[in-house]
Design a protein around this motif. Structure first.
Motif, short mmCIF file in Angstrom:
data_model
loop_
_atom_site.label_atom_id
_atom_site.label_comp_id
_atom_site.label_asym_id
_atom_site.label_seq_id
_atom_site.Cartn_x
_atom_site.Cartn_y
_atom_site.Cartn_z
N LYS A 22 42.93 43.17 32.31
CA LYS A 22 42.62 41.81 32.77
C LYS A 22 42.01 41.78 34.17
CE LYS A 22 46.12 38.84 31.86
NZ LYS A 22 47.55 38.51 31.66
N GLY A 23 41.97 42.91 34.83
CA GLY A 23 41.47 42.91 36.20
C GLY A 23 42.51 42.43 37.19
N ASP A 30 42.74 45.68 47.51
CA ASP A 30 42.90 44.32 46.98
C ASP A 30 43.96 43.51 47.70
OD1 ASP A 30 40.94 45.02 45.17
OD2 ASP A 30 42.35 45.58 43.59
N THR B 36 39.87 39.76 42.78
CA THR B 36 39.70 41.16 43.19
C THR B 36 39.45 42.09 41.99
OG1 THR B 36 42.09 41.39 43.18
CG2 THR B 36 41.07 40.94 45.30
N GLY B 37 39.22 41.52 40.83
CA GLY B 37 38.91 42.36 39.66
C GLY B 37 37.67 43.19 39.87
N ALA B 77 36.27 39.91 35.29
CA ALA B 77 37.24 40.41 34.29
C ALA B 77 38.41 39.45 34.14
CB ALA B 77 37.74 41.80 34.70
N GLU B 78 38.81 38.83 35.26
CA GLU B 78 39.94 37.89 35.20
C GLU B 78 39.63 36.70 34.31
OE1 GLU B 78 38.63 39.12 38.10
OE2 GLU B 78 40.14 39.18 39.70
N PRO B 106 37.68 46.78 35.04
CA PRO B 106 37.11 45.43 35.07
C PRO B 106 35.60 45.44 34.84
CG PRO B 106 38.67 45.69 36.86
CD PRO B 106 38.47 47.06 36.26
#
Lengths: 770, 165
Positions: A22-23, A30, B36-37, B77-78, B106
């Protein structure tokens, strides 16, 4: 009572796969915090120089700059290298660790100053305002030059550039050569390849409300917190790293990277600090695989029995010691290859140069010697006019054979099975020796052996804790850095297996130096072996407690009870005697029993060997591999294309089939283009290929079908008989590729990088000769 | 340095931003929208870790000044998963164990989604060719190629149109 295994050996999805898909998975870069500063590193302009003067005044005066640090600002700027080991090994194994440059500069990547500023741009600007005067020195960039009398002294101490010398001997090499019908001698050279993990080094840090320097940095070695504490002048309990999942490590995040610099800047400013290296900084600054210059002299009888092998190795350690002596032990140990050779002499020497320091890279010294020894086999076979597979078959190690150090490997030696399986698979191909488009086809294989688990004299250990929750779920705590190999998830799988739960019932909390039990480094292909055994021990001990309680509740004897499907049940009367797992936990809790258990696993301990004559067991066990390659060579352009790869290993026992196959596939791709494409182009201490546009790694378009063959001999020292697979997975592919080129065009290459130009020239001169 | 007002639609949400002319789309997504993906992997469009969707095409966000993305519809990606449920491609990545360290994931799932928009039934050679711009150092790509095939097959079996990717 042991019942059939439920989870072990199955292809299990890892606990973190969903977040990663899902990232949502957060990596080093991050995280951020309010009031955060940005850290940058000023590095040397020259690979060899004396630092005459640093003036940071202008940088400090730049608005937005909060700190500029040089060596004089570091509380303890010099220490000895430690790699998370809990035992002092001393001797030649612990070199100088210098945080910021002072005096003699040894490489272009050496850090001179640190800056923290309100924005990355300001920090970058400040670096340019730091005035540094250098006295540029000549330097030395080839270890063979560095070892000569009167060579430039890298350290400046005038004691020569030798890092370590070591030797393994067996039998009588001189006498044995006299009895040989053929003697084959070759020089081999391997290049320093780049880890090229997709995530560059990065992370952040802050001081917590009680004055603890707290870091959030992805690393292979959480235990570096001890070195950071020492450098900062703090007790070990005041530096904490809450690790984050690592975006690839492969050995490159085994040495200290950003965490020391972040900690120093946090200590100085009192503010949160973030530091992330650019790709260029990453490639130029972190360690590389040791380039090795190897000479092999091998003698055999005319019926293909190898009687003697003499090997000399010169390793380029680069600018500082780091892990060079350890890597050298691995190279020296693995140099004789996968064969029973009665008379052996291996001498190795490592030297300082003014190149970027060399240290751990997946395989840790084994792939270099494995490249040479497996290339050598095909050259001997050619001389004897014997099939290279047959030559291997006649000499390969079997169970009970002793290695030149006298060590008889503990586990099963599956080399013969691997050889035969890969050979059979390789010959199944019906491709002609020349493709319809005119390209020539070559086929070859290579064997590999590489130890797993750290050197015995490091006295390695790991600890894992499990806690039964009142709803029947389990919390697992382990200070295991997860690099993407599934190092954490596999521990949950083992605990779930033992407690009769599903994998999702066990959640791993990992990588916190001060809240999770320390598991040691994610290096040396040791986590499944070490922490897997610790998790197994913790679970088995807890299982005994659960079964005793269930026995008391049911009246059924302990040895008739088993755990499965979240139940404790009688193996005789499963229908009538069956208690939900959660009910047993509630009873244990009501009775005031401890619901948490921490267990420690210790590897076999030995003492540091005599380096002039290494004897005995260096590491606990060995993983054996075989790679087969079919490739096409375009004789017009020198270009090669891999058509098929067969990757085979004895995994001992597969725990997570997905992860195990993933290591086999990823490992062989990691090294398949090392001999032919991956080239850092280091010139006099400067890394010319410092980006992904100049340092090429394989893309999906390069990768052929990979056929994985996993043997499960059960003969490993890990949980359920598992062996380590992470590093051995890349060990034998490189020689297989170069041997296949030889098979195609009749020319063997002994020196990397085997570029299309070299292949083309070889083809032309070979044809001229004919 | 000049500043510009831009409008982006990111994962279905419209946002108005004032950006500097040298600000990159990747940094806007990561630092200002906290998505942040998409990752920094190389900064020069070589590795594909920063891949996002612009409409139905994949673009390298580390390479694009945010000001040039004015008016774009972007999916990271999110944004592929809906109500916490993985997209077909994401689920196939989990099922085929195509994820190891996860740093390239991602970008990979975005590139795979864009490929299936463009070509719902790609063969192996087409998948490999499409992945040229996305590096992965862990998996050796085989499982990822498998995942794309599985995602394409599932779409076809369910008779899904590509709106459901």
């Amino acid at each position: 009572m042991r019942t059939e295994l439920n989870l072990i050996g199955k292809p299990v999805s890892r606990h973190d796969a969903w977040a990663k898909a899902k990232g949502d998975q957060l990596f080093s870069d991050d995280w951020s915090m309010p009031g955060m500063l940005f850290g940058k590193v000023l590095r040397s302009k020259y690979p060899a120089a004396v630092l005459k003067r640093i003036d940071t005044k202008k940088a400090e005066e730049l608005p937005g700059v909060k700190a500029v640090l040089t060596a004089k600002d570091v509380p303890v700027n010099e220490d000895v290298t430690k790699f998370g080991q809990m035992r002092d090994v001393g001797g030649g194994f612990e070199g100088l660790y210098r945080v910021l440059a002072s005096g003699r500069i040894r490489s272009k990547s050496e850090a001179i100053a640190l800056v923290a500023a309100e924005s990355p741009e300001t920090a970058e600007e400040a670096l340019k305002l730091i005035e540094v005067d250098y006295e540029v020195l000549e330097g030395v960039f080839d270890p063979r030059e560095a070892l000569k009398e009167g060579a430039y002294s890298v350290t400046g101490d005038g004691c020569g550039n030798v890092i370590m010398r070591t030797k393994i001997c067996d039998g009588n090499i001189e006498e044995a050569f006299k009895k040989c019908d053929v003697i084959v001698e070759n020089d081999y050279e391997t290049t320093p390849n780049e880890h090229a993990y997709l995530e560059t080094e990065g992370g952040m840090g802050w001081i917590d409300e009680n004055g603890v320097i707290t870091l959030r940095v992805g690393t292979q070695v959480l235990e570096h917190y001890r070195t950071i504490a020492k450098v900062l002048g703090l007790p070990h309990n005041k530096v904490r790293n809450i690790g984050v999942p690592v975006g690839g490590g492969f050995g490159g995040k085994e040495d200290i990277t950003v965490e020391m610099y972040i900690a120093l800047l946090v200590q100085k400013t009192g503010r949160p600090v973030k530091m992330v290296w650019s790709r260029e900084e990453s490639i130029e600054s972190h360690s590389k695989r040791h380039p090795e210059y190897l000479h092999y002299k091998t003698g055999a009888t005319k019926d293909g029995k190898i009687l003697a092998q003499e090997v000399s190795i010169v390793m380029d350690g680069g600018s500082y010691t780091y892990l060079t002596p350890w890597v050298q032990m691995y190279s020296t140990f693995a140099a004789p290859g996968c064969y029973k050779i009665p008379n052996v002499s291996v001498k190795s020497v490592s030297a300082f140069t003014n190149n970027t320091f060399n240290s751990a890279n997946r395989g840790f010294g084994a792939p270099q010697v494995n490249f040479a020894s497996e290339r050598q086999m095909d050259e001997i076979a050619a001389r004897l006019n014997l099939d290279p597979v047959e030559l291997r078959r006649r000499n390969v190690l079997h169970d009970g054979d002793r290695l030149p150090s006298g060590h008889v490997p503990r586990g099963h030696i599956a080399l013969k099975e691997l050889l035969d399986k890969v050979n059979k698979e390789l010959n199944r191909s019906s491709k002609p020796d020349r493709l319809p488009d005119g390209r020539k086809v070559g086929r070859a294989l290579a064997l590999g052996h590489m130890v797993y688990g750290r050197l015995n004299f490091l006295h390695d250990s790991s600890r894992v804790s499990i806690r039964l929750e009142l709803d029947g779920s389990v919390t697992l705590r382990a200070g295991v850095p997860d690099l993407g190999g599934g190092q954490a998830s596999v521990l949950a799988q083992i605990v779930a297996e033992e407690l009769g739960l599903e994998i999702e019932d066990v959640h791993p909390y990992i990588m916190d130096t001060h809240l999770t039990p320390l598991c040691g480094t994610t290096t040396a292909t040791r986590q499944l072996y070490m922490s897997g055994n610790a998790a197994l021990k913790a679970a088995v001990q807890m299982k005994e407690k659960i079964l005793e309680k269930a026995s008391a509740l049911s009246g059924c004897p302990v040895n008739m009870l088993a755990l499965k499907n979240r139940k404790v049940y009688s193996v005789i009367e499963p229908e009538t005697i069956s208690i939900p797992f959660v009910d047993v936990i509630k009873h244990l809790s009501n009775d005031g029993e401890v619901l948490e258990n921490i267990a420690q696993f210790n590897a076999p301990f030995t003492e540091v060997p005599d380096l002039n004559d290494i004897k005995g067991e260096l590491n606990p066990d060995i993983t054996y591999t075989c790679h087969g390659v079919e490739l096409a060579v375009d004789e017009q352009t020198g270009k090669i294309e891999l058509l098929r790869v067969i990757a085979a290993a004895d995994a001992g026992r597969v725990i997570n089939r997905n992860s195990c196959e993933g290591q086999l596939e990823g490992g062989c791709v990691y090294h398949a283009w090392w001999p032919t494409m991956e080239d850092l182009k280091q010139e006099n201490g400067i890394t010319m290929a410092n980006s992904f546009s100049t340092y090429l790694i394989p893309t999906a378009a390069d990768v052929p079908d990979i056929e994985s063959i996993l043997i499960e001999s059960g003969g490993g020292l890990g949980p359920y008989g598992a062996k380590g697979i992470g590093e051995p997975a890349d060990n034998s592919i490189a020689p297989a590729v170069v041997n296949a080129i030889r098979d195609a065009i009749g020319v063997g290459f002994n020196k990397m990088t085997v570029t299309p130009e070299k292949i083309l020239n070889a083809v032309l001169s070979f044809k001229n000769k004919e | 340095m000049s500043v510009h007002d831009i409008t982006l639609t990111v994962n279905g949400r419209k946002v108005r931003l004032t950006v500097k002319s040298n600000e990159l789309l990747l940094n806007v997504l990561r630092d200002r929208l906290l998505l942040t993906g998409a990752k920094y992997g190389c900064g020069i469009g070589e590795c594909g870790a920063c891949t996002v969707l612009h409409g139905r095409e994949c673009v390298l966000s580390c390479f694009i000044p945010a000001v040039c993305a004015d008016g774009w519809e972007i999916t990271t990606a999110e944004g592929l998963s809906k109500d916490g449920k993985l997209s077909v491609v994401q689920q196939a990545y989990v099922d085929k164990a195509a994820i190891q360290c996860g740093f390239c994931t991602p970008g990979m799932v975005i590139a795979s989604t864009a490929l299936l928009y463009e070509n719902p039934e790609p063969d192996e050679a087409e998948i490999k060719d499409y992945f040229r711009g996305n590096y992965c150092r862990c998996t050796g790509y085989a499982a990822m190629i498998e995942a794309v095939k599985v995602a394409a097959m599932r779409m076809k079996e369910r008779g899904c149109d590509d709106e459901e990717l």
